[in-house]
Structures are given as structure tokens and as C-alpha cells.
Design an enzyme around this catalytic site. Structure first.
Site, short mmCIF file in Angstrom:
data_model
loop_
_atom_site.label_atom_id
_atom_site.label_comp_id
_atom_site.label_asym_id
_atom_site.label_seq_id
_atom_site.Cartn_x
_atom_site.Cartn_y
_atom_site.Cartn_z
CB SER A 12 -30.54 -0.06 40.30
OG SER A 12 -30.17 -0.17 38.84
N GLY A 13 -32.39 2.40 38.29
CA GLY A 13 -32.06 3.39 37.47
C GLY A 13 -31.25 3.00 36.57
N GLY A 14 -30.57 1.88 36.47
CA GLY A 14 -29.96 1.20 35.54
C GLY A 14 -30.56 0.34 34.56
CB VAL A 15 -29.17 -0.83 31.23
CG1 VAL A 15 -27.91 -1.64 31.80
CG2 VAL A 15 -29.63 -1.31 30.05
CG ASP A 16 -27.59 -4.29 34.45
OD1 ASP A 16 -27.37 -4.78 33.31
OD2 ASP A 16 -26.51 -4.24 35.45
CB SER A 17 -32.99 -2.76 37.56
OG SER A 17 -32.93 -1.44 37.13
CG MET A 36 -34.93 -0.65 47.65
SD MET A 36 -33.87 -1.95 48.31
CE MET A 36 -32.27 -2.00 47.15
CB CYS A 102 -26.07 -3.15 50.24
SG CYS A 102 -27.91 -2.43 49.69
CB CYS A 203 -24.20 4.07 45.45
SG CYS A 203 -24.84 3.50 47.05
#
Length: 410
Positions: A12-17, A36, A102, A203
């Protein structure tokens, strides 16, 4: 043995992924990152969506981790399956939940199908959701559990996915606290991602005011703002889609000499009326019952083998309709035969009083740690005001809100 298994990690571009991909690679999996694209910026009058920045961050993570990076475009499917429904419900005066939609229609079914069909020898698809999976040997199926981090648990958003997909997914950070995830990102050199703020809100709206965004897609239909109790007209509005139940609303000083705080209590779609009440704890804002559509079960179907009273779930079960809340006991989820059609109706009776339950949100049900399913809220027939309730009202936001009640919230 995991060294030969191939996992596609949704980036996702975030820290979790990012940390999910790192953990999988560290455990010996062959990892591919996949971003995605769910939104086509060319469709917009103003390009404020953060997708391009997120795409760059996702690619950066994959470079740092030395794993392949792929991009898949689901913008057409997202428009048809999620955003179109989002608009329809807003036009009806509802408050939809695009994150649940989603996951239900795009992230899990389509991404999994795409990865298994287009990438070589894929065994699993992983995401950065704070939830866990547990294999039940008795029924030989997976169960969806809450994440270890109570504050960040995201099982709520997964409550509409198909149960047969659980065996194909991995949730690497579900056993961790958010603070641990951020520390790992920092320790392995993903400083750019470690410092990135968690995404909040929808988003595709970006940094715009929601009312400005929604007016690009929904025609403004003016109507009246009415005091629910006195029936006095307090002003005009440009469209009921601008308001959600429980929202504070500004009233002209000439009509509000006492400078009371007014809140949206009801919306009449046909007559284009917004009904308001004075005071955040007015009984018209509170409910202890509501109707949902036919429940979707991630676990075994709870409607099988009902007794004569048609109680599907009793007071052993919990629910929540906002992820920011802790779970709360229900009194029952009941199935009632409709006298007007072949379809049954489903009603939830709750132990606590809940403030501002809008149509379009989801009631998500839990059996202790297990997320067992959910149903979309479609009607709130009676508020405490309608029931002529005169007892003490406790604000459910403060009673159950994780931010207010947690001692370790950061």
C-alpha cells in the site's frame, strides 16, 4: 520448507505492508510486492488522491527489500463495484463504508485471482491487516480473529470477505503491536516509511473537504433543515448527502438565538429534509435496536438450525458498528419473517445505547476473539426519543471509544 513457497504481498505504500513483506522474506518465502491502482485520477476535476505518492513508496520498499514489484490496475472494477455503490448510497442519504466494500469486492477476490492466475507458482497473498487466522481442526477451516493490537485491530474491515479465501491469505503483522511494526521498519532501514503517517479517511478524497468532493459526482438538491421536536424550519441545505447522522450542524443565529449546538438526527430522502436536535446527548441520536440486511457469515452459517424464537445470536455475542469502538454485547440478532415479501428481516437489539447509527454502515459480530460475520445496517426504526426513553444516557463514543478508554493509546 517455507523457503520454496511464493507469497504475493499487497503493497500500500504504508508501514504495515512494508513490514509484512520484510517478515515474509525473513522467514524464507519468495516474496513479490504488488500495488493495486484502484483510482483513475483522470476522472477527477482535481487531482488530490495520494495514490501516486503511495505507489512511489511501495516501489521504494520493494527496492530496499530486493523483491520484485508489480502493479495491477483495478480502477475500472473499483469504480463499478465500490465507488458506484458508494455514490448510490450517498444519494439515498446513507453513509457507506468503502473500505469494507473494497475488501469484499476488490482486494481479496480480485487480487487473489489475479496473483494466482498471472504470477508463477503463487501459494498465498498477504496483506498488512491487523488480524489473525487460526485453523480449526474440527471443521478443517480457517477462522478470522482480531489482531493482537486492540487499538489497530482491522478484522472489522474484513467482515464481508468470503470464508473460502481465508486459506489463501496471510496476515503477517496480526500478532504484533503497531509500535513493534514501526520499530522494525526503522531497524531495517525503511526510515522513509517508518516516519510516514498512517492513512486516515477515504483514499480517493485526498486532502479535500468531503462536501467538495462529493459534489463533483452528486447533484445538489436543496431542502430544509427542521427541528425534530418543534417542526420549526431552521434553515436550508444544498443536499442531504452532505450530512451524516450525529453530525454537528451550523444554524443561523437568527434562528438559534440561544446558540445551542444542533446535531443531525434524521434525514428524509424523499422530502429532502434534514431533521436536527439540540444537544449531543439528545435521545433522538441514540438507539438500542436496528435492522440489517441478510448477514454474511465468515464462520459456519449461524442461521442453520434456528429454534422457534428465531434467535440467530444471543447475548453471548458482541458487535460493533465503528472500528474505533470496542466490542459491546448484543441482546440478540433475530430473524423475523416479513408479512410483505418472501425475504426475512433481521433485527439487532443491543445492551448499550449507541449514538448516531447511520444506514450504510456495518454491524460486525464477534464470538470473543473471532470475527464471525456482519450485516449492513439498513434501517433504524426507533430512537430512544421515539421510545419515550427518560433514563440516563451514556455517550457510547466515550464508553466504548478506544481512544478515550485505553490507557496505552498513542
Amino acid at each position: 520448507m517455507s523457503r520454496f513457497k511464493h507469497v504475493v504481498c499487497a503493497m500500500s505504500g504504508g508501514v504495515d505492508s512494508a513490514v509484512s513483506a520484510y517478515l515474509l522474506k525473513k522467514q524464507g518465502y519468495k516474496v513479490t510486492g504488488c500495488f493495486m491502482k484502484n483510482w483513475n485520477r483522470q476522472e477527477e476535476l482535481y487531482n488530490n488522491c495520494s495514490m501516486e505518492n503511495d505507489l512511489e513508496d511501495a516501489e521504494y520498499v520493494c527496492r530496499k527489500l530486493d523483491i520484485p514489484f508489480k502493479v495491477v490496475d483495478f480502477s475500472k472494477q473499483y469504480w463499478n463495484k465500490v465507488f458506484s455503490q458508494f455514490l448510490v448510497e450517498y444519494q439515498q442519504g446513507w453513509t457507506p463504508n468503502p473500505d469494507i466494500l473494497c475488501n469484499k469486492f476488490i482486494k481479496f477476490p480480485l487480487l487473489i485471482e489475479h496473483c494466482f492466475s498471472n504470477f508463477d507458482d503463487v501459494n498465498y497473498v498477504a496483506t498488512g491487516h491487523y488480524s489473525r487466522l487460526e485453523f480449526d481442526k474440527k471443521i478443517k477451516k480457517f477462522r478470522l480473529l482480531k489482531g493482537v493490537d486492540e487499538l489497530k485491530d482491522q478484522s472489522f474491515f474484513l467482515s464481508q470477505i468470503e470464508p473460502n479465501l481465508l486459506s489463501k491469505i496471510m496476515l503477517p503483522v496480526g500478532d504484533m503491536l503497531k509500535s513493534q511494526v514501526r520499530k522494525i521498519a526503522s531497524d531495517v532501514g525503511l526510515e522513509r516509511i517508518h516516519k510516514k503517517k498512517s492513512s486516515i479517511g477515504i483514499c480517493f478524497i485526498g486532502k479535500r473537504k468531503f462536501s467538495d468532493f462529493i459534489d463533483e459526482y452528486i447533484e445538489q438538491k436543496p431542502g430544509m433543515i427542521v427541528n425534530l421536536q418543534t417542526k420549526e424550519i431552521l434553515g436550508e441545505h444544498t443536499g442531504i448527502h452532505h450530512f451524516t447522522i450525529g453530525q454537528k450542524i451550523a444554524i443561523d443565529e437568527q434562528k438559534n438565538v440561544e446558540k445551542k449546538s444542533f446535531f443531525v438526527a434524521r434525514k428524509d430522502f424523499e422530502k429532502k429534509l434534514v431533521y436536527v436536535v439540540a444537544g449531543t446527548n439528545h435521545p433522538a441520536l441514540y438507539y438500542d435496536q436496528f435492522e440489517i440486511d441478510k448477514p454474511h457469515w465468515i464462520c459456519e452459517n449461524k442461521e442453520h438450525g434456528l429454534n422457534s424464537n428465531n434467535i440467530i445470536l444471543d447475548n453471548k455475542y458482541d458487535f460493533k458498528y465503528q472500528n474505533k469502538h470496542y466490542q459491546s454485547k448484543i441482546i440478540y440478532l433475530k430473524k423475523i419473517a416479513s408479512s410483505h415479501s418472501k425475504k426475512s428481516k433481521y433485527f439487532v437489539k443491543t445492551l448499550n445505547h449507541f449514538r448516531a447509527i447511520p444506514n450504510g454502515q456495518y454491524a460486525v459480530f464477534y464470538d470473543d476473539q473471532e470475527c464471525i460475520g456482519s450485516g449492513k445496517i439498513i434501517n433504524t426504526p426507533k430512537s430512544l426519543y421515539d421510545e419515550k426513553y427518560s433514563g440516563k444516557i451514556i455517550n457510547s463514543d466515550k464508553l466504548l471509544n478506544k481512544k478515550y478508554t485505553s490507557n496505552y493509546f498513542k
